[in-house]
Scaffold this active site. Structure first.
Site, PDB file in Angstrom:
ATOM      1  N   ASP A 216      -5.072 -11.874  -0.326  1.00  0.00           N
ATOM      2  CA  ASP A 216      -4.344 -10.620  -0.164  1.00  0.00           C
ATOM      3  C   ASP A 216      -4.976  -9.796   0.960  1.00  0.00           C
ATOM      4  O   ASP A 216      -5.897 -10.256   1.637  1.00  0.00           O
ATOM      5  CB  ASP A 216      -4.288  -9.842  -1.481  1.00  0.00           C
ATOM      6  CG  ASP A 216      -5.669  -9.444  -2.009  1.00  0.00           C
ATOM      7  OD1 ASP A 216      -6.629  -9.391  -1.207  1.00  0.00           O
ATOM      8  OD2 ASP A 216      -5.777  -9.179  -3.218  1.00  0.00           O
ATOM      9  N   SER A 217      -4.507  -8.571   1.139  1.00  0.00           N
ATOM     10  CA  SER A 217      -4.991  -7.763   2.264  1.00  0.00           C
ATOM     11  C   SER A 217      -6.477  -7.431   2.151  1.00  0.00           C
ATOM     12  O   SER A 217      -7.192  -7.420   3.151  1.00  0.00           O
ATOM     13  CB  SER A 217      -4.164  -6.484   2.407  1.00  0.00           C
ATOM     14  OG  SER A 217      -4.197  -5.745   1.211  1.00  0.00           O
TER      15      SER A 217
END
Length: 73
Positions: free
Chosen positions: A33-34
């Protein structure tokens, strides 16, 4: 060399075999994810001895490899 460094870091992060990481592997599909991406970039900076300021969207491992190779020139 860039691909190998990225693949190793991703494999460590998501606990998979390095051979499972391909140039067309999408970060989302790998479970990155980010927040993971930020950590990955910091680790990559240390490993490659460069500063990475991500200025484009990267969706695949290949996108990131191309971006880093471009800034290393």
């Amino acid at each position: 060399m860039v691909f190998d460094a990225i693949a190793e870091l991703i494999a460590d992060r998501v606990e998979c075999d390095v051979s499972e990481i391909k140039m067309d592997s999408k970060f989302h599909d790998l479970g990155i994810d980010s927040l993971d991406t930020v950590e990955l970039l910091m680790n990559l900076e240390d490993k490659l001895g460069i500063e990475i300021e991500l200025t484009e969207k990267v969706e695949t491992v290949g996108d990131l490899v191309a971006f880093i190779e471009k800034i290393q020139e």
